[in-house]
Design an enzyme around this catalytic site. Structure first.
Site, mmCIF file in Angstrom:
data_model
loop_
_atom_site.group_PDB
_atom_site.id
_atom_site.type_symbol
_atom_site.label_atom_id
_atom_site.label_comp_id
_atom_site.label_asym_id
_atom_site.label_seq_id
_atom_site.Cartn_x
_atom_site.Cartn_y
_atom_site.Cartn_z
ATOM 1 N N ASN A 51 0.842 -1.196 0.000
ATOM 2 C CA ASN A 51 0.000 0.000 0.000
ATOM 3 C C ASN A 51 0.878 1.247 0.000
ATOM 4 O OD1 ASN A 51 0.557 -0.776 2.728
ATOM 5 N ND2 ASN A 51 -1.107 0.504 3.483
ATOM 6 N N GLU A 53 0.362 5.301 0.436
ATOM 7 C CA GLU A 53 -0.596 6.342 0.811
ATOM 8 C C GLU A 53 -0.148 7.711 0.310
ATOM 9 O OE1 GLU A 53 -1.158 5.782 5.032
ATOM 10 O OE2 GLU A 53 -2.341 3.972 4.683
ATOM 11 N N CYS A 62 -4.074 0.562 -2.442
ATOM 12 C CA CYS A 62 -3.951 -0.673 -1.663
ATOM 13 C C CYS A 62 -2.878 -1.599 -2.243
ATOM 14 C CB CYS A 62 -5.267 -1.430 -1.648
ATOM 15 S SG CYS A 62 -6.591 -0.636 -0.734
ATOM 16 N N GLU A 64 -3.072 -4.817 -2.859
ATOM 17 C CA GLU A 64 -3.579 -5.756 -3.877
ATOM 18 C C GLU A 64 -3.649 -5.079 -5.244
ATOM 19 O OE1 GLU A 64 -4.843 -4.983 -0.936
ATOM 20 O OE2 GLU A 64 -5.968 -6.637 -0.042
ATOM 21 N N CYS A 95 -10.254 -4.921 0.358
ATOM 22 C CA CYS A 95 -11.419 -4.034 0.431
ATOM 23 C C CYS A 95 -12.311 -4.270 -0.789
ATOM 24 C CB CYS A 95 -10.969 -2.574 0.496
ATOM 25 S SG CYS A 95 -10.365 -1.908 -1.072
ATOM 26 N N CYS A 98 -10.712 -3.412 -4.129
ATOM 27 C CA CYS A 98 -9.681 -4.392 -4.523
ATOM 28 C C CYS A 98 -10.316 -5.687 -5.015
ATOM 29 C CB CYS A 98 -8.752 -4.687 -3.358
ATOM 30 S SG CYS A 98 -7.557 -3.362 -3.090
HETATM 31 N N1 THU Z 1 -5.181 -1.624 2.703
HETATM 32 C C1 THU Z 1 -4.591 -2.443 1.785
HETATM 33 O O1 THU Z 1 -3.586 -2.094 1.168
HETATM 34 N N2 THU Z 1 -5.162 -3.651 1.561
HETATM 35 C C2 THU Z 1 -6.180 -4.177 2.297
HETATM 36 O O2 THU Z 1 -6.537 -5.337 2.081
HETATM 37 C C3 THU Z 1 -6.830 -3.363 3.304
HETATM 38 C C4 THU Z 1 -6.393 -1.949 3.396
HETATM 39 C C5 THU Z 1 -4.519 -0.348 3.008
HETATM 40 C C6 THU Z 1 -5.187 0.900 2.557
HETATM 41 C C7 THU Z 1 -4.598 1.922 3.505
HETATM 42 O O3 THU Z 1 -3.334 2.347 3.010
HETATM 43 C C8 THU Z 1 -4.378 1.137 4.779
HETATM 44 O O4 THU Z 1 -4.406 -0.226 4.395
HETATM 45 C C9 THU Z 1 -5.417 1.392 5.847
HETATM 46 O O5 THU Z 1 -6.686 1.264 5.338
#
Ligand code: THU
Length: 146
Positions: A51, A53, A62, A64, A95, A98
């Site tokens: 991930n 941000e 994310c 995935e 999520c 994803c």
């Molecule tokens: N996130 C992911 O990368 N994958 C997931 O399966 C759940 C959430 C990330 C998004 C964000 O950067 C952080 O986790 C918190 O939500």
């Protein structure tokens, strides 16, 4: 997801190692929640995602989706397995957005979400996203050869 109606899977060791390595590269200064993903294509290639941000929060990506982007950018169009690693209990599950991104390329792929304690949440992409949206004949589905 670990109920009698879906597959209870264990993470592929190579993908788990890759997902943990990607997890360590996650850029998550805002949520402090790191996620790593590793997937294997139908022809055996492995791609990773973490991930990433952004100060403009809605632009975060994310793990995935990052892995799927890496796969598609390399010209691959199908994957069979994805491992998602986090340090959450239960392990982070893809999520909704994803799930749809995974579904585009591989409704039948195996998904294994795992954490540092070996807790597992698993099933097929289609188990995670029943009735996912898919066009029958997406144009330009194939990568363009050199
Ligand atoms: N996130 C992911 O990368 N994958 C997931 O399966 C759940 C959430 C990330 C998004 C964000 O950067 C952080 O986790 C918190 O939500």
């Amino acid at each position: 997801m670990n109920n009698p109606n879906v597959l209870n899977l264990v993470p592929d060791p190579q993908l788990l190692e890759g997902a943990v390595a990607a997890f360590k590269q996650a850029y998550a200064p805002y949520s402090r929640f790191r996620v790593g993903a590793a997937l294997r294509t139908a022809d055996g290639r492995v791609y990773f995602g973490a991930n990433v941000e952004n100060a403009s929060y809605g632009l975060g990506r994310c793990a995935e989706q990052s892995a799927v982007q890496a796969m598609a950018t390399a010209g691959a169009r199908e994957f069979t397995d994805i491992v998602v690693y986090s340090e959450a209990s239960p392990p982070a599950s893809p999520c909704g957005a994803c799930r749809q991104v995974l579904y585009e390329f591989a409704p039948d792929a195996r998904v294994v979400c795992v954490n540092q304690d070996g807790e597992i949440l698993s099933g097929l992409v289609r188990d995670f996203l029943p009735h996912g949206f898919r066009l029958e004949q997406p144009e330009q589905a194939e990568a363009v050869a050199e």
